[in-house]
Scaffold this motif. Sequence first.
Motif, short mmCIF file in Angstrom:
data_model
loop_
_atom_site.label_atom_id
_atom_site.label_comp_id
_atom_site.label_asym_id
_atom_site.label_seq_id
_atom_site.Cartn_x
_atom_site.Cartn_y
_atom_site.Cartn_z
N PHE A 1 -12.81 4.73 3.24
CA PHE A 1 -12.25 3.52 3.84
C PHE A 1 -11.35 3.83 5.03
CE2 PHE A 1 -13.14 1.50 -0.37
CZ PHE A 1 -13.86 0.42 0.10
N GLY A 2 -11.09 5.09 5.27
CA GLY A 2 -10.24 5.48 6.39
C GLY A 2 -8.81 5.79 6.01
N ALA A 3 -8.52 5.82 4.71
CA ALA A 3 -7.16 6.13 4.26
C ALA A 3 -6.99 7.64 4.13
CB ALA A 3 -6.88 5.47 2.92
N ARG A 4 -5.77 8.10 4.23
CA ARG A 4 -5.45 9.47 3.90
C ARG A 4 -5.27 9.56 2.39
NH1 ARG A 4 -0.09 12.54 6.11
NH2 ARG A 4 0.83 11.32 4.42
N HIS B 1 8.94 -0.18 4.04
CA HIS B 1 7.92 0.59 3.35
C HIS B 1 7.36 -0.26 2.21
CE1 HIS B 1 10.36 3.88 5.16
NE2 HIS B 1 9.17 4.40 5.37
N VAL B 2 6.08 -0.07 1.92
CA VAL B 2 5.44 -0.81 0.83
C VAL B 2 4.70 0.19 -0.05
CG1 VAL B 2 3.77 -2.59 0.20
CG2 VAL B 2 5.20 -2.91 2.21
N LEU B 3 4.89 0.04 -1.36
CA LEU B 3 4.25 0.89 -2.36
C LEU B 3 3.52 0.02 -3.36
CD1 LEU B 3 3.91 3.55 -4.09
CD2 LEU B 3 6.14 2.97 -5.12
N ALA B 4 2.25 0.34 -3.62
CA ALA B 4 1.48 -0.31 -4.68
C ALA B 4 1.17 0.71 -5.75
CB ALA B 4 0.19 -0.91 -4.13
N ILE B 5 1.31 0.32 -7.01
CA ILE B 5 0.96 1.18 -8.14
C ILE B 5 -0.13 0.48 -8.93
CG2 ILE B 5 1.77 2.36 -10.22
CD1 ILE B 5 4.58 2.30 -9.06
N ALA B 6 -1.30 1.12 -8.99
CA ALA B 6 -2.46 0.54 -9.68
C ALA B 6 -3.11 1.62 -10.55
CB ALA B 6 -3.46 -0.01 -8.68
N GLY B 7 -3.98 1.18 -11.42
CA GLY B 7 -4.73 2.11 -12.25
C GLY B 7 -6.09 2.39 -11.66
N ASP B 8 -6.71 3.49 -12.11
CA ASP B 8 -8.03 3.83 -11.57
C ASP B 8 -9.07 2.79 -11.95
OD1 ASP B 8 -7.64 5.02 -14.28
OD2 ASP B 8 -9.71 5.65 -14.03
N GLY B 9 -8.93 2.19 -13.13
CA GLY B 9 -9.89 1.17 -13.54
C GLY B 9 -9.62 -0.17 -12.87
N ASP C 1 2.13 6.75 9.34
CA ASP C 1 1.95 5.41 9.89
C ASP C 1 0.52 4.94 9.63
OD1 ASP C 1 2.57 3.05 11.14
OD2 ASP C 1 2.19 3.81 13.16
N GLY C 2 0.21 4.76 8.37
CA GLY C 2 -1.13 4.35 7.97
C GLY C 2 -1.18 4.26 6.45
N VAL C 3 -2.38 4.16 5.92
CA VAL C 3 -2.57 3.99 4.48
C VAL C 3 -2.73 5.36 3.82
CG1 VAL C 3 -4.00 2.97 2.67
CG2 VAL C 3 -3.63 1.74 4.83
N SER C 4 -1.94 5.59 2.78
CA SER C 4 -2.03 6.82 1.99
C SER C 4 -2.36 6.44 0.55
CB SER C 4 -0.71 7.59 2.01
OG SER C 4 -0.34 7.93 3.32
N VAL C 5 -3.36 7.09 0.00
CA VAL C 5 -3.73 6.87 -1.40
C VAL C 5 -3.46 8.16 -2.16
CG1 VAL C 5 -5.58 6.31 -3.02
CG2 VAL C 5 -5.46 5.15 -0.81
N ALA D 1 -6.37 -3.03 4.60
CA ALA D 1 -5.10 -2.34 4.83
C ALA D 1 -5.22 -1.36 5.99
CB ALA D 1 -4.67 -1.62 3.56
N VAL D 2 -6.30 -0.59 6.02
CA VAL D 2 -6.49 0.38 7.10
C VAL D 2 -6.57 -0.32 8.45
CG1 VAL D 2 -8.12 2.07 8.04
CG2 VAL D 2 -7.52 2.14 5.61
N ASP D 3 -7.20 -1.49 8.48
CA ASP D 3 -7.29 -2.25 9.72
C ASP D 3 -5.92 -2.59 10.30
OD1 ASP D 3 -10.02 -2.23 9.67
OD2 ASP D 3 -10.25 -4.31 9.02
N ARG D 4 -4.90 -2.70 9.44
CA ARG D 4 -3.57 -3.11 9.90
C ARG D 4 -2.86 -1.97 10.62
NH1 ARG D 4 -4.23 -7.58 10.83
NH2 ARG D 4 -2.00 -7.73 11.26
N ARG D 5 -3.31 -0.72 10.42
CA ARG D 5 -2.73 0.46 11.08
C ARG D 5 -1.21 0.54 10.88
NH1 ARG D 5 -6.85 -1.21 14.53
NH2 ARG D 5 -8.36 0.41 15.04
N SER D 6 -0.78 0.37 9.63
CA SER D 6 0.64 0.47 9.34
C SER D 6 0.82 1.10 7.96
CB SER D 6 1.31 -0.91 9.37
OG SER D 6 0.69 -1.80 8.47
#
Length: 532
Positions: free
Chosen positions: A490-493, A422-430, A514-518, A442-447
């Motif tokens: 972008f196709g993310a959930r 599993h991979v988690l990224a933490i970023a700010g809105d700015g 099994d995809g990108v979640s924001v 990321a969405v293109d990777r389908r993972s």
Amino acid sequence: MKFGQAAVKLLEHYGVDTVFGIPGVHTIELYRGLDETGISSIPARHEQGSGFMADGYARVSGKPGVCLLISGPGVLNALTPMAQAWHDSVPMLVLASTTETALLGRNRGPLHDIPDQAGLVGKLTSPSVTVTDPEQYAQVLAEIWQGFRTGRPRPAHIAIPIDILAKEVGTIAPVLLPAPAPGWTPAQIREAAGLLRTASRPVILAGGGALLAADQLIRLAERFDAPVVATTNAKGIIPEGHPLSASNTLPFTGTQAELREADVVVAIGTEFSETETIYTGSPVRIGGRIIRIDVDPAQLDAPFTATVGLVGRAETVVAALLDATADLPPAAHDGAARAAAMRSAIQWTEASRAHMPWLDALAAATPQDTITVLDSTQLAYTAQQYVPHSTPGTWIASYGLGTLGAAIPMAVGARIAAPDKHVLAIAGDGGSLFTLTELASAVDRRSQLTVVLWDNAGYGEIRDSFDRAHATRVDTEVTAVDHVRIAEGFGARSSRVEDPEAFGRALKESYEHDGVSVIVATAPDMPAGVRR
């Protein structure tokens, strides 16, 4: 075959299986025949994204990240990732086209031309070379890989003129270089071992350069009953539950007092950078003798002069120290009690205390071996000191250079390097807006990839810095209005959460998707009157 095709094929000899970039007219010869190799190509949406993906890939895989970039704008767009890789000692190769040979340095204005590309990029890479024939390319590549393996890893840049890329050549054979001699001597190992044998209050300080020596480091700590303090880049090098773990508490009073009182400090793979203590701003002081272990000899006397300096890769040098002290029984120096005292003497800010319920929810929901990539955002700053982590090399916080926007593309690269984690990224809105387009990659990777956007309506840390400086805020309240809909575009959930409980539920669901979640998390200090 063309020179460009042969150049890429030679990368296979060095174990390269993935490259990052955006193909262009000037790099067609580098991409020619790529589908006939065992190398996968990962397209980004911007070359800055390519560089950060290569960085994340390198940190997780342990192999150099490779970018294929066009001359001029492509290379310039990747300068920030190169600078970050330089700052954090990450092996990265930028293989780029450059202006045709007849026009190099002529200032005639050909497409994508910049004055002295190799010289410009050379400020951030080592080496940076313009290559004009196959034999030179093979030699340069061999030297770069030897540097990756035996020296301090740095980004490297090879520029090949477009006319040379298109030349017909034969297969380029790899160059074999003799292994360099060790940078330390048996006498130095004995001297360092002697200091440890007589120590009564030893401490180990582990930096990012110690990550590959995690097992040996724990054995060394247990043999001498020495607490282990981890820097930002070494978080997780010793399990949080280990009695000798002082975690990454370097900025705080308890750990800094212990370092002043220790009679021997073993500093492994660390620069003693000011960014390690930026949470409190309190500088580190060493009161006793210092054993410095570093692959870079320039680090041995900066900022503290080593009593004994050992030049070499951490895993090799620590193994030699273990061999030199193998006759000793385990020491008893109150190491566990001292480590516990360091972990308990932490001075949290009120802002960090407000983050803790959110981070408790994150820690409870997140699988233990998740790769976590932090951007420059307030929730991540607290997470760096607060969230427990016990797996070396899977907590990535590139705070040396301190750029905004690195986390999302770095997480993409990390996911490619470790497709089963599993991979988690933490970023700010700015900050996320710097590289948000890489959500498409990321969405293109389908993972699976989980992205947390901490939404405080702009640049929250800069806003608070204005307030602390008693200056009127300027341009800190910026917004994209609706990050949820942007991510969905972008196709993310995507979803927005308003409290820690909902945050924890959304995280658990994201790891099962099994995809990108924001997940857009509304910060508790969101400025009043902001429409979301």
